[in-house]
Design a protein around this motif. Sequence first.
Motif, mmCIF file in Angstrom:
data_model
loop_
_atom_site.group_PDB
_atom_site.id
_atom_site.type_symbol
_atom_site.label_atom_id
_atom_site.label_comp_id
_atom_site.label_asym_id
_atom_site.label_seq_id
_atom_site.Cartn_x
_atom_site.Cartn_y
_atom_site.Cartn_z
ATOM 1 N N GLY A 238 -20.365 -1.880 -8.064
ATOM 2 C CA GLY A 238 -21.794 -1.620 -7.892
ATOM 3 C C GLY A 238 -22.362 -2.290 -6.657
ATOM 4 O O GLY A 238 -23.539 -2.664 -6.630
ATOM 5 N N GLU A 239 -21.532 -2.454 -5.618
ATOM 6 C CA GLU A 239 -21.961 -3.209 -4.445
ATOM 7 C C GLU A 239 -22.262 -2.312 -3.242
ATOM 8 O O GLU A 239 -21.765 -1.179 -3.155
ATOM 9 N N THR A 240 -23.035 -2.863 -2.313
ATOM 10 C CA THR A 240 -23.363 -2.135 -1.078
ATOM 11 C C THR A 240 -23.060 -2.979 0.162
ATOM 12 O O THR A 240 -23.142 -2.482 1.281
ATOM 13 N N GLU A 241 -22.717 -4.263 -0.039
ATOM 14 C CA GLU A 241 -22.442 -5.158 1.096
ATOM 15 C C GLU A 241 -20.932 -5.366 1.253
ATOM 16 O O GLU A 241 -20.219 -5.512 0.270
ATOM 17 N N PRO A 242 -20.432 -5.391 2.509
ATOM 18 C CA PRO A 242 -18.984 -5.557 2.716
ATOM 19 C C PRO A 242 -18.479 -6.967 2.424
ATOM 20 O O PRO A 242 -19.157 -7.955 2.694
ATOM 21 N N ARG A 243 -17.289 -7.003 1.849
ATOM 22 C CA ARG A 243 -16.614 -8.267 1.551
ATOM 23 C C ARG A 243 -15.289 -8.339 2.321
ATOM 24 O O ARG A 243 -14.769 -7.318 2.776
ATOM 25 N N HIS A 244 -14.730 -9.546 2.399
ATOM 26 C CA HIS A 244 -13.383 -9.705 2.956
ATOM 27 C C HIS A 244 -12.369 -9.053 2.012
ATOM 28 O O HIS A 244 -12.397 -9.326 0.806
ATOM 29 N N PRO A 245 -11.468 -8.201 2.529
ATOM 30 C CA PRO A 245 -10.390 -7.674 1.677
ATOM 31 C C PRO A 245 -9.288 -8.723 1.521
ATOM 32 O O PRO A 245 -8.193 -8.615 2.078
ATOM 33 N N ALA A 246 -9.606 -9.785 0.771
ATOM 34 C CA ALA A 246 -8.703 -10.947 0.651
ATOM 35 C C ALA A 246 -7.330 -10.536 0.122
ATOM 36 O O ALA A 246 -6.305 -11.098 0.523
ATOM 37 N N GLN A 247 -7.324 -9.536 -0.773
ATOM 38 C CA GLN A 247 -6.046 -9.083 -1.344
ATOM 39 C C GLN A 247 -5.140 -8.524 -0.243
ATOM 40 O O GLN A 247 -3.927 -8.739 -0.254
ATOM 41 N N LEU A 248 -5.746 -7.779 0.708
ATOM 42 C CA LEU A 248 -4.959 -7.182 1.791
ATOM 43 C C LEU A 248 -4.528 -8.235 2.810
ATOM 44 O O LEU A 248 -3.446 -8.127 3.396
ATOM 45 N N TYR A 249 -5.361 -9.248 3.026
ATOM 46 C CA TYR A 249 -4.945 -10.351 3.903
ATOM 47 C C TYR A 249 -3.658 -10.966 3.364
ATOM 48 O O TYR A 249 -2.703 -11.220 4.105
ATOM 49 N N GLU A 250 -3.661 -11.234 2.044
ATOM 50 C CA GLU A 250 -2.479 -11.845 1.425
ATOM 51 C C GLU A 250 -1.284 -10.909 1.492
ATOM 52 O O GLU A 250 -0.184 -11.328 1.865
ATOM 53 N N ALA A 251 -1.487 -9.648 1.121
ATOM 54 C CA ALA A 251 -0.380 -8.676 1.116
ATOM 55 C C ALA A 251 0.256 -8.590 2.504
ATOM 56 O O ALA A 251 1.486 -8.608 2.643
ATOM 57 N N PHE A 252 -0.586 -8.516 3.539
ATOM 58 C CA PHE A 252 -0.105 -8.408 4.913
ATOM 59 C C PHE A 252 0.727 -9.636 5.290
ATOM 60 O O PHE A 252 1.823 -9.520 5.853
ATOM 61 N N CYS A 253 0.233 -10.816 4.965
ATOM 62 C CA CYS A 253 0.957 -12.057 5.294
ATOM 63 C C CYS A 253 2.252 -12.185 4.510
ATOM 64 O O CYS A 253 3.263 -12.681 5.033
ATOM 65 N N TYR A 254 2.246 -11.720 3.254
ATOM 66 C CA TYR A 254 3.453 -11.834 2.429
ATOM 67 C C TYR A 254 4.590 -10.955 2.957
ATOM 68 O O TYR A 254 5.769 -11.242 2.717
ATOM 69 N N VAL A 255 4.248 -9.877 3.672
ATOM 70 C CA VAL A 255 5.288 -9.052 4.316
ATOM 71 C C VAL A 255 6.114 -9.938 5.254
ATOM 72 O O VAL A 255 7.346 -9.862 5.292
ATOM 73 N N PHE A 256 5.422 -10.816 5.994
ATOM 74 C CA PHE A 256 6.117 -11.686 6.937
ATOM 75 C C PHE A 256 6.918 -12.769 6.222
ATOM 76 O O PHE A 256 7.993 -13.164 6.697
ATOM 77 N N VAL A 257 6.409 -13.236 5.084
ATOM 78 C CA VAL A 257 7.182 -14.203 4.286
ATOM 79 C C VAL A 257 8.516 -13.563 3.882
ATOM 80 O O VAL A 257 9.582 -14.171 4.031
ATOM 81 N N PHE A 258 8.444 -12.323 3.401
ATOM 82 C CA PHE A 258 9.652 -11.600 3.005
ATOM 83 C C PHE A 258 10.605 -11.434 4.194
ATOM 84 O O PHE A 258 11.809 -11.717 4.080
ATOM 85 N N LEU A 259 10.072 -10.990 5.341
ATOM 86 C CA LEU A 259 10.918 -10.744 6.517
ATOM 87 C C LEU A 259 11.578 -12.029 7.017
ATOM 88 O O LEU A 259 12.752 -12.026 7.409
ATOM 89 N N ILE A 260 10.841 -13.141 6.985
ATOM 90 C CA ILE A 260 11.389 -14.432 7.424
ATOM 91 C C ILE A 260 12.528 -14.865 6.492
ATOM 92 O O ILE A 260 13.606 -15.265 6.943
ATOM 93 N N LEU A 261 12.294 -14.779 5.174
ATOM 94 C CA LEU A 261 13.334 -15.158 4.206
ATOM 95 C C LEU A 261 14.550 -14.250 4.330
ATOM 96 O O LEU A 261 15.700 -14.706 4.286
ATOM 97 N N PHE A 262 14.299 -12.950 4.493
ATOM 98 C CA PHE A 262 15.364 -11.954 4.629
ATOM 99 C C PHE A 262 16.219 -12.285 5.860
ATOM 100 O O PHE A 262 17.454 -12.282 5.805
#
Length: 276
Positions: free
Chosen positions: A176-200
């Motif tokens: 029910g919102e009209t104001e933009p928020r940070h897509p914090a979930q996508l920030y994390e998802a994007f960074c976790y891709v690099f965690v996976f690639l580094i470990l791999f």
Amino acid sequence: MHSIHIVWDPIKYLDLGFFKLHFYSVMWIVAFVLGFYIMKRIYRNENQSDESLDSLFIYSVIGIMLGARLGHVIFYQSELITEDFFSIFLPFKFKGGIEFTGFQGLASHGAAIAMIISMYLYNKKILKKTVLWILDRVVIPVALGAVFVRIGNFINSEIIGKYTNSDFGIVFKQLGETEPRHPAQLYEAFCYVFVFLILFYFYWKTKKAEQQGFLFGLFLVLLWTIRFFVEYVKVSQGGIEEYFGNALSTGQLLSIPFILIGLYFMFMYKPKTQSS
């Protein structure tokens, strides 16, 4: 000036008539299936049996799901223990009438603790190596799984970020919102891709897998450092932070021990006897 926010109003499930297939659940399934195939490659590389891989899958699924749920209840929603106990373990809400909810409220810190415990039990019963041997390897698919879980959170419009107070961001219309928020979930998802690639990379291209505890420690440091900083743009979910003066969020407070443990295993841990 053009507004660069996105209005986010997705469907959350497919109604199959007899069953609602929630995309959040699909993301968990994708995480486990991809994890299974990654571990299959690693187990083949290490000359481990398919039977021990099947057991690993069962231990992982039960351990991670149970831990994620219990972690959420203990750290964020402890009132469920007295108010609606059976909803902790079943995908139903019983308070005020029975309602199918699916499995909601899962905490990554709880999943991490349970993963360590379940890998200890798995190693003791099935693998007979060292618990760090399996943890050094299982963190690779876990890091990739974390990407899909956060995408699932985004689809559900949950674990949201703070208002950006600018034209940038995501408007969560279903809230029910009209104001933009940070897509914090996508920030994390994007960074976790690099965690996976580094470990791999470290597993396949270096000898670091032979240094017991290093990959496990690297996973803890990378994943929870990201989590710690992304928490600054997340809306607080409450929990234990009030006991610490609200200086840091619950997510940050719970991340610090994991980061310290990770640093210990990367730089200080010395195995008593070198595993073959």
